[in-house]
Design a protein around this motif. Structure first.
Motif, PDB file in Angstrom:
ATOM      1  N   ILE A   1     -22.270  -9.245  -6.311  1.00 45.60           N
ATOM      2  CA  ILE A   1     -21.529  -8.572  -7.378  1.00 45.60           C
ATOM      3  C   ILE A   1     -20.035  -8.710  -7.100  1.00 45.60           C
ATOM      4  O   ILE A   1     -19.539  -8.218  -6.084  1.00 45.60           O
ATOM      5  CB  ILE A   1     -21.948  -7.097  -7.472  1.00 45.60           C
ATOM      6  N   ALA A   2     -19.350  -9.361  -7.997  1.00 48.25           N
ATOM      7  CA  ALA A   2     -17.936  -9.711  -7.787  1.00 48.25           C
ATOM      8  C   ALA A   2     -17.036  -8.568  -8.250  1.00 48.25           C
ATOM      9  O   ALA A   2     -16.427  -8.622  -9.324  1.00 48.25           O
ATOM     10  CB  ALA A   2     -17.588 -10.999  -8.517  1.00 48.25           C
ATOM     11  N   ILE A   3     -16.928  -7.536  -7.441  1.00 49.03           N
ATOM     12  CA  ILE A   3     -16.099  -6.383  -7.782  1.00 49.03           C
ATOM     13  C   ILE A   3     -14.744  -6.499  -7.096  1.00 49.03           C
ATOM     14  O   ILE A   3     -14.651  -6.968  -5.949  1.00 49.03           O
ATOM     15  CB  ILE A   3     -16.824  -5.072  -7.396  1.00 49.03           C
ATOM     16  N   SER A   4     -13.696  -6.108  -7.762  1.00 46.77           N
ATOM     17  CA  SER A   4     -12.345  -6.218  -7.202  1.00 46.77           C
ATOM     18  C   SER A   4     -12.079  -5.080  -6.225  1.00 46.77           C
ATOM     19  O   SER A   4     -12.744  -4.043  -6.245  1.00 46.77           O
ATOM     20  CB  SER A   4     -11.305  -6.184  -8.323  1.00 46.77           C
ATOM     21  N   GLY A   5     -11.084  -5.300  -5.351  1.00 43.05           N
ATOM     22  CA  GLY A   5     -10.689  -4.247  -4.416  1.00 43.05           C
ATOM     23  C   GLY A   5     -11.207  -4.442  -3.010  1.00 43.05           C
ATOM     24  O   GLY A   5     -11.468  -3.467  -2.299  1.00 43.05           O
ATOM     25  N   ASN A   6     -11.368  -5.691  -2.577  1.00 45.26           N
ATOM     26  CA  ASN A   6     -11.839  -5.968  -1.219  1.00 45.26           C
ATOM     27  C   ASN A   6     -10.754  -5.624  -0.197  1.00 45.26           C
ATOM     28  O   ASN A   6      -9.560  -5.802  -0.448  1.00 45.26           O
ATOM     29  CB  ASN A   6     -12.223  -7.442  -1.091  1.00 45.26           C
ATOM     30  N   ALA A   7     -11.157  -5.127   0.968  1.00 39.86           N
ATOM     31  CA  ALA A   7     -10.195  -4.685   1.986  1.00 39.86           C
ATOM     32  C   ALA A   7      -9.499  -5.863   2.647  1.00 39.86           C
ATOM     33  O   ALA A   7     -10.130  -6.858   2.996  1.00 39.86           O
ATOM     34  CB  ALA A   7     -10.898  -3.835   3.039  1.00 39.86           C
ATOM     35  N   THR A   8      -8.194  -5.739   2.813  1.00 43.88           N
ATOM     36  CA  THR A   8      -7.449  -6.715   3.600  1.00 43.88           C
ATOM     37  C   THR A   8      -7.620  -6.385   5.082  1.00 43.88           C
ATOM     38  O   THR A   8      -8.016  -5.278   5.451  1.00 43.88           O
ATOM     39  CB  THR A   8      -5.953  -6.671   3.248  1.00 43.88           C
ATOM     40  N   GLN A   9      -7.329  -7.345   5.934  1.00 41.34           N
ATOM     41  CA  GLN A   9      -7.507  -7.142   7.373  1.00 41.34           C
ATOM     42  C   GLN A   9      -6.317  -6.360   7.945  1.00 41.34           C
ATOM     43  O   GLN A   9      -5.475  -6.877   8.668  1.00 41.34           O
ATOM     44  CB  GLN A   9      -7.708  -8.472   8.081  1.00 41.34           C
ATOM     45  N   GLU A  10      -6.309  -5.101   7.586  1.00 41.24           N
ATOM     46  CA  GLU A  10      -5.292  -4.167   8.064  1.00 41.24           C
ATOM     47  C   GLU A  10      -5.974  -2.834   8.329  1.00 41.24           C
ATOM     48  O   GLU A  10      -6.743  -2.352   7.490  1.00 41.24           O
ATOM     49  CB  GLU A  10      -4.188  -3.984   7.009  1.00 41.24           C
ATOM     50  N   THR A  11      -5.711  -2.246   9.470  1.00 39.48           N
ATOM     51  CA  THR A  11      -6.330  -0.971   9.822  1.00 39.48           C
ATOM     52  C   THR A  11      -5.259   0.078  10.064  1.00 39.48           C
ATOM     53  O   THR A  11      -4.302  -0.162  10.803  1.00 39.48           O
ATOM     54  CB  THR A  11      -7.198  -1.099  11.093  1.00 39.48           C
ATOM     55  N   VAL A  12      -5.427   1.226   9.417  1.00 45.83           N
ATOM     56  CA  VAL A  12      -4.540   2.359   9.657  1.00 45.83           C
ATOM     57  C   VAL A  12      -5.381   3.497  10.218  1.00 45.83           C
ATOM     58  O   VAL A  12      -6.575   3.595   9.949  1.00 45.83           O
ATOM     59  CB  VAL A  12      -3.828   2.807   8.363  1.00 45.83           C
TER      60      VAL A  12
END
Length: 451
Positions: free
Chosen positions: A12-23
């Motif tokens: 399912i091609a949903i937008s809003g995938n996480a970038t490789q950044e951790t806070v």
């Protein structure tokens, strides 16, 4: 290594995938654990309001199996033991103290029996799921096999190559512990994108599986590698929980910090958030959401997760992502379903989504929570079979579950499945049948009647 290819399924091609950044989320002053997150556990409270607790202190345990315990993720004071109708335990909350104190566990040179007591007594056993029935693992049962998936194909799933980078020793320690808890094998499944560091694990049977979702589900892997027969029990555990348990066994300190993927089309900058389990949801997502519309915040992914109240809800320890989508209750589309809907995803060829994906494989779509259809009779249209890769007849099994026909459920493979195995079926179902709810109720009925 056996390499398997899953042909049936759907990404399912949903937008809003996480970038490789951790806070790192700010340290919560109050955390809470909810018994309903541990399905199959009948809770009995071990503390009262005002009690002092440490990290790893027991908050509640299973009435039927007292050795199965759920423990505090922080040290401090028990703030509230919240109850609902008929005194049902809703949650136990803890307010952080000035100093972090830890319960002491002996984790060196453990025998298999001592290891079992430590794992279930420290709270990590509550993160192990048992099949059949899809419930918290029974500490009195020795599983025939244990399954761990090193990848996740669910929509917007966390990338374990990134989340567990540098923590391979914790994963290995966790897998080695699981190997001591079973009479059989630990099946460890990777895919073609799994990093070399996560692939090179010892003491487990490694297999590779590729294909669309649900290739990453342990149910798909169990069915392909070693199906469950009547009378058998297998355990499953998420790889991030395996790493968390391995860290505990290596250090002797119960650290319940997890890395959650904060994802979805309504998140301003999707990323990873490191937080203690049980953190209040409002604190975890503070400043991260588009609040110009009514939102649905989900503990888990959009297919299998549970909606949670942002103000009074808590992040559950049994998921690895927090998904946020719009409710969509204010949307007003001209012509409705008859429009071509160029920017709406569908598994059907009725809309242009398939053509758009052919032209641009990386195209994603902005989803919301609308059902976009009405309830109707359960029609045998073969649409469910097209996305269900297990060697089971899903429509017949679902109908047997609706009828609560125990004999048919047994014959058709109910021992192998849990609700998440039918999440895609529910998504593509034209009749809008609540299949996961049906499966959950049927499995609970089976357990009640057969155990």
């Amino acid at each position: 290594m056996e390499t398997l290819k899953v042909k049936k399924g759907l990404n399912i091609a949903i937008s809003g995938n996480a970038t490789q950044e951790t806070v790192s989320a700010k340290q919560p002053q109050t955390v809470a654990l909810v018994p309903d997150d541990f399905h199959g556990l009948t809770p009995k409270v071990a503390v009262k309001e005002g009690d002092a607790v440490k990290v790893g202190s027991v908050l509640f345990f299973d009435k039927k199996h007292p050795e199965l315990k759920v423990t505090s993720p922080i040290s401090g004071t028990v703030a509230e033991v919240a109850r609902g109708e008929r005194r049902k335990l809703l949650y136990v909350s803890v307010t952080r103290g000035n100093e972090e104190a830890y319960e002491q566990f002996e984790t060196s040179k453990l025998t298999p029996e001592n290891l079992r007591n430590v794992v279930f007594g420290s709270g990590f056993g509550a993160l192990i799921q048992q099949r059949p029935y899809g419930v918290v693992a029974n500490p009195e049962v020795t599983p025939n096999n244990i399954f761990v998936s090193a990848f996740d194909t669910a929509p917007l799933a966390a990338d374990y190559n990134y989340v567990l980078a540098g923590r391979e020793a914790d994963v290995q320690a966790g897998l080695s512990a699981l190997a001591k808890l079973t009479a059989g094998k630990v099946f460890y499944t990777v895919n073609s994108e799994t990093s070399a560091a996560l692939r090179n694990m010892n003491g487990v049977e490694i297999n590779e599986m590729n294909g669309p979702h649900p290739a990453g589900n342990v149910g798909t892997q169990i069915n392909a590698l070693c199906p469950i027969n009547k009378g058998e029990t297998v355990w499953t555990m998420n790889i991030q929980d395996v790493a968390m348990m391995g860290r505990f066994l290596r250090t002797g300190k119960a650290d319940f910090t997890k890395t959650y993927a904060l994802v979805g089309p309504e998140v301003k900058a999707p990323k990873y958030v490191s937080a203690v389990v049980g953190t209040r949801m409002a604190e975890l997502v503070e400043g991260q959401l588009d609040n110009s519309k009514k939102l649905r915040v989900i503990n888990g992914n959009v297919l299998t997760g549970k909606p949670v109240c942002m103000e009074n809800g808590f992040v559950t320890p049994v998921v690895n992502e927090i998904s946020v989508i719009a409710e969509g209750d204010t949307e007003d589309e001209m012509f409705g379903w008859i429009a071509p809907r160029f920017n709406m995803f569908s598994n059907s060829s009725l809309f242009t989504a398939k053509l758009a994906k052919c032209l641009n494989k990386n195209k994603t779509f902005k989803f919301d929570a609308r059902v976009l259809g009405g309830l109707r009779a359960f029609i045998a249209s073969n649409e469910i079979e097209r996305v269900f890769p297990m060697d089971i007849m899903p429509e017949q099994l679902i109908k047997a579950m609706i009828a609560k026909n125990l004999d048919k459920m047994e014959q058709l493979g109910a021992y192998e499945v849990v609700p998440e195995d039918f999440a895609l079926c529910e998504y593509v179902c034209t009749s809008k049948i609540e299949i996961q709810r049906i499966v959950r109720e049927a499995l609970d009925y089976m357990r009640q009647e057969l155990e």
